[in-house]
Design an enzyme around this catalytic site. Sequence first.
Site, PDB file in Angstrom:
ATOM      1  N   MET A 177      33.519  37.982  44.615  1.00 11.41           N
ATOM      2  CA  MET A 177      34.726  37.158  44.545  1.00 11.41           C
ATOM      3  C   MET A 177      34.754  36.134  45.673  1.00 11.41           C
ATOM      4  O   MET A 177      35.199  35.006  45.481  1.00 11.41           O
ATOM      5  CB  MET A 177      35.992  38.041  44.588  1.00 11.41           C
ATOM      6  CG  MET A 177      36.145  38.993  43.408  1.00 11.41           C
ATOM      7  SD  MET A 177      35.668  38.329  41.792  1.00 11.41           S
ATOM      8  CE  MET A 177      36.730  36.909  41.637  1.00 11.41           C
ATOM      9  N   ASP A 180      32.692  33.175  44.540  1.00 12.59           N
ATOM     10  CA  ASP A 180      33.417  32.286  43.619  1.00 12.59           C
ATOM     11  C   ASP A 180      34.430  31.451  44.404  1.00 12.59           C
ATOM     12  O   ASP A 180      34.565  30.250  44.193  1.00 12.59           O
ATOM     13  CB  ASP A 180      34.137  33.120  42.548  1.00 12.59           C
ATOM     14  CG  ASP A 180      35.058  32.257  41.705  1.00 12.59           C
ATOM     15  OD1 ASP A 180      34.533  31.462  40.909  1.00 12.59           O
ATOM     16  OD2 ASP A 180      36.296  32.338  41.869  1.00 12.59           O
ATOM     17  N   THR A 181      35.100  32.108  45.351  1.00  9.93           N
ATOM     18  CA  THR A 181      36.152  31.425  46.117  1.00  9.93           C
ATOM     19  C   THR A 181      35.596  30.267  46.945  1.00  9.93           C
ATOM     20  O   THR A 181      36.159  29.171  46.963  1.00  9.93           O
ATOM     21  CB  THR A 181      36.857  32.451  47.038  1.00  9.93           C
ATOM     22  OG1 THR A 181      37.368  33.481  46.207  1.00  9.93           O
ATOM     23  CG2 THR A 181      37.973  31.819  47.825  1.00  9.93           C
ATOM     24  N   GLY A 206      46.281  39.994  45.554  1.00  9.24           N
ATOM     25  CA  GLY A 206      44.944  40.369  45.082  1.00  9.24           C
ATOM     26  C   GLY A 206      43.923  39.434  45.701  1.00  9.24           C
ATOM     27  O   GLY A 206      42.932  39.074  45.070  1.00  9.24           O
ATOM     28  N   ASP A 249      50.409  47.739  46.627  1.00  4.97           N
ATOM     29  CA  ASP A 249      50.188  47.733  45.179  1.00  4.97           C
ATOM     30  C   ASP A 249      51.138  46.714  44.545  1.00  4.97           C
ATOM     31  O   ASP A 249      52.363  46.862  44.634  1.00  4.97           O
ATOM     32  CB  ASP A 249      50.472  49.149  44.646  1.00  4.97           C
ATOM     33  CG  ASP A 249      50.355  49.235  43.135  1.00  4.97           C
ATOM     34  OD1 ASP A 249      50.064  48.197  42.499  1.00  4.97           O
ATOM     35  OD2 ASP A 249      50.556  50.336  42.604  1.00  4.97           O
ATOM     36  N   LYS A 263      44.731  34.210  42.137  1.00  3.25           N
ATOM     37  CA  LYS A 263      43.444  33.617  41.742  1.00  3.25           C
ATOM     38  C   LYS A 263      42.560  34.661  41.070  1.00  3.25           C
ATOM     39  O   LYS A 263      42.293  35.694  41.648  1.00  3.25           O
ATOM     40  CB  LYS A 263      42.733  33.043  42.987  1.00  3.25           C
ATOM     41  CG  LYS A 263      41.349  32.554  42.663  1.00  3.25           C
ATOM     42  CD  LYS A 263      40.597  32.072  43.878  1.00  3.25           C
ATOM     43  CE  LYS A 263      39.146  31.911  43.547  1.00  3.25           C
ATOM     44  NZ  LYS A 263      38.390  33.175  43.427  1.00  3.25           N
ATOM     45  N   LEU A 266      45.081  37.528  36.823  1.00  5.10           N
ATOM     46  CA  LEU A 266      45.728  37.937  35.566  1.00  5.10           C
ATOM     47  C   LEU A 266      44.716  38.162  34.454  1.00  5.10           C
ATOM     48  O   LEU A 266      44.971  38.924  33.522  1.00  5.10           O
ATOM     49  CB  LEU A 266      46.794  36.903  35.170  1.00  5.10           C
ATOM     50  CG  LEU A 266      47.937  36.775  36.188  1.00  5.10           C
ATOM     51  CD1 LEU A 266      48.921  35.685  35.766  1.00  5.10           C
ATOM     52  CD2 LEU A 266      48.687  38.104  36.370  1.00  5.10           C
ATOM     53  N   HIS A 267      43.522  37.531  34.563  1.00  2.83           N
ATOM     54  CA  HIS A 267      42.531  37.749  33.500  1.00  2.83           C
ATOM     55  C   HIS A 267      41.983  39.181  33.519  1.00  2.83           C
ATOM     56  O   HIS A 267      41.301  39.591  32.599  1.00  2.83           O
ATOM     57  CB  HIS A 267      41.414  36.689  33.548  1.00  2.83           C
ATOM     58  CG  HIS A 267      40.334  36.931  34.551  1.00  2.83           C
ATOM     59  ND1 HIS A 267      39.053  36.438  34.400  1.00  2.83           N
ATOM     60  CD2 HIS A 267      40.330  37.598  35.734  1.00  2.83           C
ATOM     61  CE1 HIS A 267      38.322  36.802  35.443  1.00  2.83           C
ATOM     62  NE2 HIS A 267      39.058  37.490  36.255  1.00  2.83           N
TER      63      HIS A 267
END
Length: 361
Positions: A177, A180-181, A206, A249, A263, A266-267
């Site tokens: 991640m 990607d960021t 997240g 959480d 980022k 939600l997917h």
Amino acid sequence: MAEEDPQEQLLQAQILKHTFGFVYSFVLKCSIELGIFDTIHNNRGNPMTLSILATSISNTILSISNHKLYRLLNYLVHMGLLQKHVTFAVEGEGRKEEPEFSLTDLGEFLLKDGEKSLASWALAIIDEGDMGCWHQLSSCCSSKDDQRTAFERIYGASVWDLAAKDAEVNRVINDAMAGDTRLVMPAFIQGCSSVLEGIGSMVDVGGGTGMAMSMVAEAFPHLKCMVFDLPHVVATAPQLSHVSMVGGDMFQSVPSADAILLKFMLHNWQDDECVKILKKCKEAIPKEAGKVIIMDIVVDSEMENSDLTHSKLSLDIDMMITSGGRERTVEEWERLLDIAGFRSHEIIPIITIQSVIVAYP
Ligand SMILES: C[S@@+](CC[C@H](N)C(=O)[O-])C[C@H]1O[C@@H](n2cnc3c(N)ncnc32)[C@H](O)[C@@H]1O
């Protein structure tokens, strides 16, 4: 005798291309593991001969065969990741053909420590542990009661629960991640500075080990930046200047701020779970001027035959078998935000696989 149809040969080749789609993945994985891209890059930008490359990537465990490496390199040329140059070396009386290889612009994305490296993301997606999940795709399509993802069937835990127990899984996800960021945040910072106008504080929900927030904090020093993620992720994050880290959480509560960033979050979740997350985010921002900034994929309604659409649709299936989430079209995003109670939103395309969706409470 029936006449041969050249069109049919093309169709057969297309089916074989799809059948062998996995070869792309495994050649890519093997080449990153062998350090082919890095070794060529470290040759000060000059092409490297096959024999020098074979010697350079051989190590105490693996002695590389020139012939086998040559076949691999030809495949990488076919994939557009390397360029082949034919040179001639003097050998006795004659001249011997000696191929040399250099990196293409595309290959640069696979350097392990490159600024725009997608290497750790690629390795996480082609991870050996996840490969078994792909063989369970048919059972994942079931409409019966067992709604567990392939990942959950195999590991008996969700991706995030396994990462909490297994430090290596946690590291692989966080590194992927962060890769990607590093690649996409400059496009966000460039394309969305107006979105951050009037914003004094931001929480990346997240937010992993904090790469996105550290880039935002550097570009917008006036912003008070925080990362919120599960405790096991926050525990392994480096100390970042100007970014605070909080474990928790998001289904319970989300720290308050003027803006919340979600980022590639939600997917990972089904619609009802996304609505819960979005409602928690809505509660955490000011009613009038607050914003939830979503960076996620927007699937094109026309399924055009482009690499971009191919990547988005592949990620959609990846979400189905791993986390249980999905990629969404404009209409599906609209519906989700509407159910979560957002008054309006706008979609800002940026030059990355993700788009920016700004939702107003
Ligand atoms: C796909 S990663 C995205 C990371 C980061 N936003 C990025 O794009 O680089 C999903 C993140 O959600 C975090 N996460 C999963 N469940 C969570 C929860 N219940 N509360 C907070 N964070 C959670 C994971 O630990 C992980 O860091």
